[in-house]
Design an enzyme around this catalytic site. Structure first.
Site, PDB file in Angstrom:
ATOM      1  CB  ALA A 177      -8.044  42.888   3.971  1.00 13.27           C
ATOM      2  CB  THR A 226      -9.252  36.399   9.829  1.00 17.71           C
ATOM      3  OG1 THR A 226      -9.870  36.938   8.576  1.00 17.71           O
ATOM      4  CG2 THR A 226     -10.463  36.708  10.972  1.00 17.71           C
ATOM      5  CG  ASN A 227      -8.670  41.169   7.185  1.00 18.23           C
ATOM      6  OD1 ASN A 227      -9.861  41.523   6.480  1.00 18.23           O
ATOM      7  ND2 ASN A 227      -7.728  40.853   6.738  1.00 18.23           N
ATOM      8  NE  ARG A 228     -14.713  45.856  10.691  1.00 18.32           N
ATOM      9  CZ  ARG A 228     -15.044  47.127  10.443  1.00 18.32           C
ATOM     10  NH1 ARG A 228     -14.335  47.932  10.406  1.00 18.32           N
ATOM     11  NH2 ARG A 228     -16.295  47.441  10.113  1.00 18.32           N
ATOM     12  CB  SER A 229     -11.715  41.758   4.029  1.00 21.17           C
ATOM     13  OG  SER A 229     -12.231  41.512   2.765  1.00 21.17           O
TER      14      SER A 229
END
Ligand code: PMT
Length: 334
Positions: free
Chosen positions: A212, A143-146
């Site tokens: 994102a 996943t990512n930081r959004s």
């Protein structure tokens, strides 16, 4: 939005005791608040509870002033009927057939909804928000930081401007407040987001893709938890995900299309490239290298790029205010 007049009608329910704090939040946000206590409220609260906060309750309010009922189920009654003509009304707490209700913690959203011009009335806007989660096995994912904050801001502000909003979102770190006109569709991975967007885009006048989205996903998702026993390294084959923005750009006809560009350098070059390559009408380029802009912070610094027009650099703004500026341009274009 500042110094916008509002009336807070206080009823006799349990939540009446929260009304002074509600009034103080509204005033701190810049609203000019007039408080009206129903007879039932006066059994629980004296005007002194408001005077402590510098508010003198009144008996009547000007016709047409936007009204917040606190709590919704109890405040509706005598005083409302005595008003010469009602303005817009929103309740805190119980929904009613007569007016929409907001959670008490969302009082500032209720106030924004009451006071916003309906620039997007009769429009349907699709918005994507948050990260995607690409499953490796039943317990691990990429996943990512959004957090979803920018996308939630776009969705709630668009609904305040009168739009019907379809928010397709990945796993959010934040609560998306329920409100009139806002439908949420939770998804997990990029492929699911792509399918959800294409399932609804034909209803929409505009699409704003703020999510994102992972560019790559594991080629295979293991059915059971992967074991590390005997492994010094693990190589995970990844495959490309569908580019949702580009796929909307290729539709004919297509909605008015807004993309985001999260860049750490060469903002203008990459944003112009995305505008052309993904066939968008507008790109919001945010500088995600700065600590106060981009992922997981309440503010954003965005430059807006449109075709054949000079860029519009926005200052550092709360994500709600940045959303309002973007949506004004969308409303103008529609
Ligand atoms: O959620 P927050 O914590 O508030 O953070 C907000 C944000 C930084 C995530 C947001 O402002 C933002 O910049 N979103 C886009 C992030 C991104 O993935 O940018 P990108 O340059 O990789 O993608 C460009 C555009 O294509 C975006 O509109 C993206 O939604 C879209 N895209 C990308 C890949 C893909 N497979 N499908 C897409 O639709």
């Amino acid at each position: 939005m500042s110094t916008f007049p509002l009336a807070l009608f206080v009823g006799g329910g349990l939540d009446a005791c929260a009304a002074p704090a509600v009034a103080v939040r509204l005033i701190a946000a810049g609203y000019e608040v007039q408080v009206v206590l129903t007879d039932a409220a006066r059994q629980l609260l004296t005007p002194a509870a408001f005077r402590l906060a510098g508010i003198e309750p009144v008996d009547t309010v000007p016709a047409g002033i936007p009204i917040i009922l606190c709590p919704a189920d109890e405040a509706v009654g005598l005083r409302l009927e005595t008003l010469p003509s009602l303005g817009r009304v929103a309740g805190l707490g119980q929904a009613s057939a007569a007016f929409p209700a907001f959670a008490r913690e969302d009082v500032l959203l209720a106030a924004r909804w009451l006071c916003s011009p309906r620039l997007l009335a009769d429009r349907t806007i699709l918005i994507t928000a948050g990260p995607t989660a690409e499953d490796i096995d039943p317990v691990r994912f990429l996943t990512n930081r959004s957090t979803g904050r920018m996308g939630i801001a776009l969705a709630t502000v668009a609904a305040c401007l009168g739009a019907r909003v379809i928010l397709v979102h990945g796993p959010l770190a934040l609560r998306c407040p329920p409100m009139p006109g806002l439908e949420t569709i939770p998804v997990r991975g990029a492929r699911e987001m792509h399918a959800a967007v294409h399932g609804r885009v034909h209803e929409c006048d505009a699409a704003i893709l703020c999510a994102a989205v992972a560019d790559f996903t594991p080629r295979d998702t293991a059915g059971q938890k992967l074991k590390k026993t005997g492994l010094d390294e693990l190589t995970l084959p990844l495959v490309r995900t569908p580019d949702i923005l580009a796929s909307l750009g290729a539709l004919s006809p297509r909605p008015y299309l807004v993309g985001f560009a999260a860049e750490t350098h060469d903002l203008e070059r990459y944003a112009q490239d995305k505008l052309e390559r993904k066939n968008c009408d507008l790109i919001c380029a945010n500088d995600v290298a700065a600590a106060d802009s981009g992922f997981a912070v309440p503010t954003n610094r965005i430059t807006i790029f449109r075709r054949n027009q000079p860029p519009i650099p926005l200052p550092l703004l709360d994500k709600e205010e940045a959303a309002a500026r973007i949506l004004e341009l969308v409303a103008q274009a529609l």
